[in-house]
Design an enzyme around this catalytic site. Structure first.
Site, PDB file in Angstrom:
ATOM      1  N   CYS A 289      42.259 -27.418   9.000  1.00 46.67           N
ATOM      2  CA  CYS A 289      43.843 -26.555   8.656  1.00 46.67           C
ATOM      3  C   CYS A 289      44.367 -27.102   7.750  1.00 46.67           C
ATOM      4  O   CYS A 289      44.656 -26.507   6.435  1.00 46.67           O
ATOM      5  CB  CYS A 289      45.182 -26.411   9.682  1.00 46.67           C
ATOM      6  SG  CYS A 289      45.126 -28.428  10.576  1.00 46.67           S
TER       7      CYS A 289
ATOM      8  N   HIS B 169      49.046 -29.586  13.540  1.00 45.21           N
ATOM      9  CA  HIS B 169      48.607 -28.621  12.651  1.00 45.21           C
ATOM     10  C   HIS B 169      49.350 -27.962  11.604  1.00 45.21           C
ATOM     11  O   HIS B 169      50.460 -28.015  11.243  1.00 45.21           O
ATOM     12  CB  HIS B 169      48.556 -26.573  13.308  1.00 45.21           C
ATOM     13  CG  HIS B 169      48.450 -25.716  12.340  1.00 45.21           C
ATOM     14  ND1 HIS B 169      46.631 -25.309  12.743  1.00 45.21           N
ATOM     15  CD2 HIS B 169      48.296 -24.361  12.486  1.00 45.21           C
ATOM     16  CE1 HIS B 169      46.585 -24.701  11.852  1.00 45.21           C
ATOM     17  NE2 HIS B 169      47.767 -23.749  11.647  1.00 45.21           N
TER      18      HIS B 169
ATOM     19  N   ASN C 217      49.892 -19.304   6.905  1.00 48.41           N
ATOM     20  CA  ASN C 217      48.806 -19.861   8.030  1.00 48.41           C
ATOM     21  C   ASN C 217      47.527 -19.828   7.163  1.00 48.41           C
ATOM     22  O   ASN C 217      47.146 -18.646   6.704  1.00 48.41           O
ATOM     23  CB  ASN C 217      49.252 -19.437   9.358  1.00 48.41           C
ATOM     24  CG  ASN C 217      48.718 -19.974  10.719  1.00 48.41           C
ATOM     25  OD1 ASN C 217      47.789 -21.551  10.612  1.00 48.41           O
ATOM     26  ND2 ASN C 217      48.602 -19.958  11.956  1.00 48.41           N
TER      27      ASN C 217
END
Length: 466
Positions: free
Chosen positions: A92, A386, A408
């Protein structure tokens, strides 16, 4: 033996067993009996327990009062871009960092866009982390194997996680390539098996290097052996991710995806200079909200970097009010930012909506969850898990944030068309890191960032790679 004698013997054995179990703070029979008596189920408890037995806890704890339609309007929003998908990997941090870089490129050129290859940079990330492990093993070879630093190295020789510092160090060293030049492979999307195999290889090699140091082998000989070990890792990465190109031909594309102009031949470093420009290091600061430590101080995390010759993760600790001001200033100028969160807390995954009122676990379980942010961090209950790309904020009439939006990397069909919306009250509790261009940072904060960092250990509760 008479029955009475047997009964007494059994009773004594049970008594001894109970005492053995309760020595030093164990659960005694009296304690267990008290719990059973005080925590008896009511009719309502039985109904809830029956419901929990047949349903997901989140479905039952969902706060219906907070289930209204989500307001998707934002007063300040950066231009949208395609949503990426990290699949079953822990990259991520890389996806968020590249989202920022491609957004900056699109803003600078106004009409062009580019999608970078995560597989390309991930190859070198894994190779560099392997070298970092092996060289650190050599550096610490004279310490006992039970030393905490040595144990830390062998526990996790490499991993998928990282921070924006890694994006800066890796891209400056190895450059960038477009996604179509080096697309994803099964192993870059699904990293678990590849990572476990390389980890086993590195642990075995680490033991060999420690033995060489113990035997007094010359440094040049040790380095030659280490280079051979890295060569084997290189081959494993090339077989699973693909071998990175050293040169490629590419034509830039407009926002519709059409080629613009003639194709040119680039090296990855030349392409980096064209799409990013100068070095990233020195252009940004990373800020953190960690209420356990004094604010307006700079901290550095020991042994937390992607390349041996790169930079440890360093940050300036700030209150959330200051962090929000920096974020708003950047968004007002159309600049997205790398940011990180404890994304698993109170997130309605189906809607891509994070709010502290989404779920009422306390009422469901008949208890409370009252720790503040500092206590959640120090007890390992919360931490940065994250990274996502901060892209929008909605302000009230007084210029205060009401809600935020991030891009995202879980695919375009997740949440709000691949994005996640967060209320400001959730943002303040579960947002941790933000990378901001220095142009949006006040002079006094830039001076604070230049302080000599306070060194923190790699096993701190907050320093979990994203």
């Amino acid at each position: 033996m008479r029955k009475q004698t047997i009964f007494v013997a059994v009773a004594m054995a049970l008594s001894l067993q109970a005492n053995a179990q309760t020595k030093g703070g164990g659960i005694s029979q009296e304690m267990l009996l008290k719990m059973q008596q005080e925590q008896k189920f009511t009719a309502a408890d039985n109904a809830v327990a029956n419901a929990i037995a047949a349903n997901a806890i989140d479905d039952l704890a969902k706060n219906r009062k907070a289930a209204a339609d989500i307001d998707t309007h934002f007063s300040i929003e950066t231009p949208s871009q395609s949503i990426t998908n990290q699949h079953s990997s822990g990259r991520c941090w890389m996806f968020s960092g590249m989202n920022v870089l491609r957004s900056n490129f699109a803003k600078r050129t106004d009409s062009l866009r580019v999608d970078f290859s995560q597989a390309y940079l991930f190859f070198y990330d894994q190779l560099e982390k392997s070298n970092l492990f092996l060289q650190s093993v050599i550096d610490l070879a004279k310490k006992d194997f039970e030393d905490p630093d040595v144990q830390f190295l062998f526990k996790s020789p490499i991993g998928d996680g990282g921070t924006f510092c890694g994006v800066a160090d890796l891209t400056e060293k190895y450059g960038l390539v477009p996604k179509e030049v080096m697309p994803e492979s099964f192993s870059s999307d699904n990293t678990s098996r590849m990572s476990k195999l390389i980890t086993s290889r590195l642990r075995e090699d680490g033991l060999k290097l420690r033995k060489m140091v113990a035997e007094g082998k010359k440094a040049a000989e040790i380095q030659k052996v280490k280079a051979d070990m890295l060569g084997k890792v290189y081959k494993m990465l090339a077989m699973t991710i693909g071998e990175p190109p050293t040169q490629f031909t590419y034509a830039h594309r407009n926002k519709k995806g059409d080629a613009v102009g003639e194709a040119k031949t680039y090296t990855p470093q030349e392409f980096y200079k064209e799409v990013v420009g100068d070095k990233l290091n020195g252009t940004f600061i990373m800020v953190m909200n960690d209420p356990r430590h004094p604010y307006y101080k700079t901290y550095e995390v020991d042994l937390d970097r992607h390349t041996y010759d790169g930079h440890n993760w360093k940050y300036l600790n700030l209150p959330m009010d200051d962090i929000e001001k920096l974020a708003i200033a950047s968004l007002k100028d159309g600049r997205k930012m790398y940011s990180s969160y404890d994304v698993g807390k109170l997130l309605d995954r189906k809607r891509g909506y994070a709010d502290t009122e989404n779920f009422d676990y306390g009422s469901l379980m008949g208890t409370t969850f009252g720790m503040d942010k500092a206590d959640r961090i120090r007890t390992f209950d919360s931490g940065s898990t994250h990274a996502m790309t901060l892209c929008a904020v909605d302000l009230d009439a007084n210029g205060k944030a009401k809600k935020w939006k991030v891009e995202n990397s879980w695919g375009a069909t997740w949440g709000q068309q691949g994005c996640m919306i967060m209320t400001d009250r959730w943002f303040r509790e579960y947002m941790f890191r933000l990378v901001v261009d220095k142009k949006y940072v006040p002079e006094d904060m830039l001076k604070m960032n230049d302080q000599k960092p306070i060194m923190l250990t790699h096993d701190d509760p907050l320093f979990i790679d994203e």
